[in-house]
Design an enzyme around this catalytic site. Structure first.
Site, mmCIF file in Angstrom:
data_model
loop_
_atom_site.group_PDB
_atom_site.id
_atom_site.type_symbol
_atom_site.label_atom_id
_atom_site.label_comp_id
_atom_site.label_asym_id
_atom_site.label_seq_id
_atom_site.Cartn_x
_atom_site.Cartn_y
_atom_site.Cartn_z
ATOM 1 N N ALA A 15 -33.884 12.519 11.727
ATOM 2 C CA ALA A 15 -33.497 11.091 12.085
ATOM 3 C C ALA A 15 -32.074 10.950 12.552
ATOM 4 C CB ALA A 15 -33.687 10.357 10.826
ATOM 5 N N ALA A 50 -44.824 18.465 13.111
ATOM 6 C CA ALA A 50 -45.919 18.516 14.244
ATOM 7 C C ALA A 50 -45.502 16.860 14.728
ATOM 8 C CB ALA A 50 -47.254 18.264 13.571
ATOM 9 N N LYS A 78 -49.381 21.051 21.305
ATOM 10 C CA LYS A 78 -50.267 20.467 20.318
ATOM 11 C C LYS A 78 -51.073 19.425 20.928
ATOM 12 C CE LYS A 78 -50.617 17.594 16.254
ATOM 13 N NZ LYS A 78 -49.747 16.446 15.755
ATOM 14 N N VAL A 185 -20.903 11.553 1.172
ATOM 15 C CA VAL A 185 -20.332 10.386 0.554
ATOM 16 C C VAL A 185 -20.435 9.843 -0.845
ATOM 17 C CG1 VAL A 185 -21.201 7.906 1.158
ATOM 18 C CG2 VAL A 185 -21.360 9.398 2.801
ATOM 19 N N THR A 344 -46.546 11.336 11.822
ATOM 20 C CA THR A 344 -46.137 10.194 12.128
ATOM 21 C C THR A 344 -44.708 9.901 12.045
ATOM 22 O OG1 THR A 344 -46.978 9.119 10.382
ATOM 23 C CG2 THR A 344 -48.113 8.353 12.519
ATOM 24 N N ILE A 346 -42.007 11.607 12.610
ATOM 25 C CA ILE A 346 -40.769 11.837 13.611
ATOM 26 C C ILE A 346 -41.039 10.387 14.629
ATOM 27 C CG2 ILE A 346 -40.272 13.086 15.620
ATOM 28 C CD1 ILE A 346 -40.302 15.509 14.296
#
Lengths: 514, 479
Positions: A15, A50, A78, A185, A344, A346
């Site tokens: 991310a 994936a 894929k 942090v 889902t 990514i």
């Protein structure tokens, strides 16, 4: 008015680096400074290996070369996901990236098929899907330009090592001026007046100030939750699996162009073939299976020796109440978690980054930008949730506590209506915004034995012989197109996308303790 | 159990009834027995469908037998790039509300942000708008490099001519047409059990389609509430002309309401909408109607289509778009069993979305500065904008982005042209614009405008194109 110029991304997993890559590309040359804080001591989860076809557009927008990307991340192509044991034990079907057959005027192909099926012996619907037939025979090639041609009417995604993808994007980002700051942090200071995050402090005492923070710190949500206490909508009543065990294993046999998701008694297991190894994992609900049992189930079903110790993950399905709160946007696991059953994770990162770019603030933060961001991301999450839940409820299984739990579940109205409309007449409730289009819904519902009792009456206007001829033609052309398609390994070589890394082999000494 | 055959009774002799019957016949073929009750009475309320269709009508019209050659040679219709709106109240603006394919993305940035940053008008970049303004027409070519390929067009027509063409065609189709009226609607258990006709015949059916216009006879019999919004008056006149005018409608507003002029092959159709007290004195048949919609358009075994389901001001092509969507929705959901609960629920869900979305587009025309203090404009301003339109407007005003909902009848380009036309300037633009090299941008933008102007200068006048096309069609027929 504060011009928003200092961006701080917290966390360097998939991310974090996807966000940094996209922002540094899109806002290049605008005087933005982008810092990414990550610590080598904190492992990244590497959400799902994936992906969905949409990631190609993400990479293309960044100007990434597909071959270079595939080599660097040991990626395979894929064509879809194979689901095993979902409807009933012994069942399997592939959810492809592409339509079934071709529509005739105003009628979806599956309606013609349903009509013939009501009176005739017809091949399964899968026989009219090039990506399914190609996947089943381990073949792959890129779609051609004319999507009206069989063999070109499909999309494709990748299966890759997400930690290598993060690394790949890190190089890209650093070339684009992103500063990586090593550190952990320890605290966040808020502006007493606005409530915004003013600065974060690292373990070594350094303070980093920014105008806008993107929290990619994973499940902990260091800023969005620990500092801002945004709150979390718990969706475990619908998607109760809350743990996973992941382990890589040696890759054997041909490189398959699809991911596999096998239903288990208290969850499901993934198998993702990469060029150099296979990724495996078991997602489960700890109410009905112990961690040890879940691990044992996973390890006993690996297709090759394990390459590392199994790793345990904990999560709670749901989403952050606000994806954008104050001057913090959470992207990735800090924003929510939906099990990677349909790859889902990514994709939701990508949606988050795309929406952030479109709604990127200029000076001060406008409440309207925030509202719009939150509305869009909420819809994305909800639509994915319904589609995932479909897999658990469209089933005849009742062989374990978990499956019985789903049998007695009260579904969200939105999902219930979709299922009823399908079962009664093969009708799909269409939407425009949301990742899963009608063919995906057809694949799962039909694949899990929800066979419509009726079909669209418009299919009756055709003569039966005409339909049989048409279906025969599409089926033959599909077989022909697949015959002309090379196996994935040869295609990768021809395409010059093969990694230089040889297939990994387990270090037996390392595993002796097991 | 799936029935081998079903009977569908359509009630209404105007455009809605004939269009629904034609679509059912083409789409269902032998799968249904079709009966059309077409009373020979006055269908003047059909003028409320307006005189224009959007580009989506191309496929739909073709599917019911009204392909382009038929429209042009049999109904006197014309091409339509959109509607010119002049001196719109509450704004100081005039613009061409044209149909257009998606706008270009330049340097990775959506087009509208450059306009916002430069406070520019969109119109010079739109090939369809420029062609319309110049009164020229040509079909968009396949070649994507040709700027004209970005144009889209709908049709301009007279509803009664379209209806006549459909009547002629329907006579050849497998439709039992009964030229009589309904004497009594018999209702039992929340369903229509049968229709007793003036000729004494009693009709039962699996599905009844109410196309009776604002009378809503079947829906009334079923006690379905109509939620009225405004009461308006429509007046219509046809003026004969010797030459086909430009390929667009023109709307001129005044204190009492507005008038739309639509050039057709041999006439100009003029439609005037006012508040009910201000019907034009010269009009011989002013038509009073309510805007609004039914609470549910599918109840039991009965579906309302067109004006039987809703009332809408013919300000844009919205009424024809909705009529098309009503019919498409019906065809998507022709029941497969005796029970149609699934079908009714889904039909009503889509119906509500479509009406709300179409209304939002038209309502946006009244979301302006101060409107005239006359009844028409004040009543228009008093209708609540609704949550969706509020969100659209707020986001566009704030930063020039388009909020979209699922499967809206008006697309992003329609909204971009509307906002820009009405002089709505976003407060902010995308920051990426500042990263684009000013000279390179200038070259690109000038290039687009010049290419548009150049192609438009080579296009033939609408009437010339039309006569050539008709001559060609004639030759084909005899050749």
């Amino acid at each position: 008015m504060t011009k928003i110029n200092r961006i701080c991304i917290l966390g360097g997993g998939t991310a974090g680096w996807m966000t940094a890559a996209a922002l540094s590309n899109k806002f290049n040359g605008l005087g933005l400074s982008i810092d990414l804080v990550e610590s080598d001591q904190i492992g990244t989860i590497g959400v799902g290996e994936a992906t969905l076809p949409h990631i190609r557009f993400f990479n293309q927008a960044l100007g990434i070369d597909e071959r270079e990307f595939m080599k660097s991340t040991h990626a395979t192509f894929k064509l879809g996901i194979e689901f095993c044991d979902w409807g009933q034990l012994g069942d399997h079907y592939i959810h492809p990236f592409g339509d079934y057959g071709f529509p005739v005027d105003d009628l979806d192909f599956h309606q013609l098929w349903l009509r013939l099926k009501s009176k005739n012996q017809v091949p399964r619907l899968d026989a009219f899907s090039y990506p399914i037939v190609a996947a089943e025979s381990g073949r792959f090639q890129l779609p051609g330009p004319d999507t009206n041609q069989i063999g070109s009417n499909f999309g494709y995604a990748y299966q890759f090592d997400s930690s290598l993808y993060a690394k790949f994007l890190r190089t890209y980002c650093e070339q684009n001026g992103v500063t990586r700051i090593e550190g952990r942090v320890t605290s966040a200071a808020r502006d007493p007046e606005s409530g915004d995050i003013r600065a974060i402090t690292l373990e070594d005492g350094r303070e980093i100030e920014a105008d806008l923070y993107v929290d990619c710190s994973g499940f902990r949500g260091v800023l969005i939750e620990q500092a801002l206490e945004t709150g979390y909508d718990d969706w475990s009543q619908w998607l109760p699996c809350n743990r996973a065990i992941a382990v890589p294993s040696e890759a054997h046999g041909p490189l398959l162009p699809y991911t596999r998701a096998t239903a288990r008694t208290a969850g499901w297991q993934w198998r993702i073939p990469l060029q150099h190894r296979t990724g495996n994992g078991h997602v489960y609900w700890n109410e009905f299976i112990s961690d040890d049992e879940a691990t044992a189930q996973l390890m006993s079903t690996l297709e090759g020796p394990a390459l590392a110790e199994p790793k345990q993950l904990f999560f709670k399905t749901g989403r952050r109440r606000k994806f954008w709160n104050q001057n913090v946007i959470c992207i990735g696991l800090s924003g929510g978690f939906l099990e990677p059953l349909e790859s889902t994770s990514i994709h939701l990162i990508q949606e988050g980054v795309t929406a952030l770019i479109e709604l990127f603030p200029d000076a001060d933060i406008n409440a309207l930008d925030r509202d719009e961001y939150n509305a869009r991301m909420s819809l994305n999450f909800e639509r994915v949730r319904d589609f995932l839940l479909l897999h658990y409820v469209a089933t005849q299984r009742d062989d374990s506590e978990m499956w019985r739990y789903f049998r007695n579940m009260k579904l969200p109205d939105s999902l219930n209506e979709k299922i009823e409309a399908w079962v009664s007449r093969g009708y799909l409730l269409k939407y425009e915004f949301g990742v899963f289009l009608p063919p995906s819904w057809i694949a799962v519902m039909l694949g899990q034995n929800l066979v419509p009792t009726g079909y669209d009456p418009r299919a009756d206007r055709f003569a039966e012989s005409q339909l049989l001829t048409e279906l025969g033609r599409i089926q033959r052309e599909t077989v022909g197109a697949v015959d002309r398609t090379p196996d994935q390994e040869s295609f990768l070589a021809r395409y010059e996308a093969k990694t230089d890394t040889a297939r990994l082999v387990a270090d037996r000494a390392d595993l002796r303790g097991q | 159990m799936t029935k081998p055959s079903r009977t569908i009774v359509i009630y209404g002799g105007g455009i809605a009834g004939h269009l629904a019957a034609a679509a059912c016949a083409q789409s269902l073929g032998a799968a249904a027995r079709l009966i059309l009750i077409a009373p020979g009475r006055d269908h003047s309320a059909d003028l409320l469908y307006g005189n224009a269709s959007a580009p989506t009508a191309y496929d739909f019209f073709r599917s019911v037998g009204l392909d382009e050659p038929t429209l042009m040679s049999k109904t006197g219709s014309a091409f339509s790039y959109g509607t010119q709106v002049s001196q719109w109240p509450g704004t100081t603006c005039s613009w061409m509300q044209a149909y257009h394919l998606p706008l270009p993305v330049l340097f990775g940035v959506p087009f509208q942000h450059f306009l916002s940053a430069r406070q520019e008008r969109l119109e010079p970049y739109l090939v369809s708008a420029q062609a319309a303004l110049n009164g020229v027409f040509a079909h968009p070519p396949e070649d994507q490099k040709n700027p004209l390929s970005r144009a889209e067009y709908g049709y301009q027509f007279s509803i009664s001519e379209l209806t006549q063409a459909l009547i002629r065609q329907n006579a050849q189709r497998e439709i039992a047409i009964l030229q009589t009226d309904v004497r009594e609607v018999r209702v039992a258990g929340g369903q229509v059990s049968s229709l007793l006709l003036e000729n004494g015949q009693q009709l039962e059916a699996d599905l009844f389609v109410d196309c009776s216009g604002p009378d809503r006879r079947l829906m009334h019999a079923l006690d379905v509430a109509f939620r009225a919004e405004r009461t308006l008056c429509a007046a219509h006149e046809t003026q004969a002309t010797t030459q086909l005018g430009p390929p667009h409608r023109a709307i001129v507003a005044n204190q009492l309401g507005w008038t739309a002029s639509t050039p057709l092959q041999t006439s100009v159709e003029r439609l005037t909408i006012t508040d009910p007290e201000s019907a034009p004195a010269e009009s011989n048949s002013p038509h009073i109607f309510d805007t609004g919609r039914l609470a549910r358009a599918w109840v039991g075994n009965c579906v309302a289509v067109g004006h039987a389901a809703w009332g809408m001001e013919p300000l844009t092509a919205a009424p024809m778009i909705l009529l098309q969507r009503d019919i498409e929705r019906l065809l998507d959901l022709v029941p497969v069993t005796d029970k149609s609960t699934v079908e009714a629920r889904e039909f009503n869900r889509r119906f509500e979305d479509d009406v709300v979305h179409a209304n939002a587009f038209q309502r946006a025309l009244f979301a302006t500065g101060a409107l005239p203090s006359t009844p028409y404009w004040q009543a228009a301003a008093a209708v609540p904008a609704g949550e969706k339109l509020e969100r659209k407007l707020a986001q566009f005003r704030s930063r020039g982005i388009f909020v979209r909902f699922d499967l809206e009848p008006f697309n992003e380009e329609d909204w971009a042209i509307l906002h820009n036309g009405m002089g709505l300037t976003p407060e902010r633009y995308d920051r990426q614009v500042d990263g684009v090299d000013a000279e390179a941008l200038e070259r690109q933008l000038t290039g687009i405008k010049q290419a548009v102007a150049q192609i438009v200068s080579k296009m033939p006048p609408h009437h010339v194109y039309m006569s050539n096309m008709k001559r060609y069609l004639e030759k084909q027929k005899h050749g």
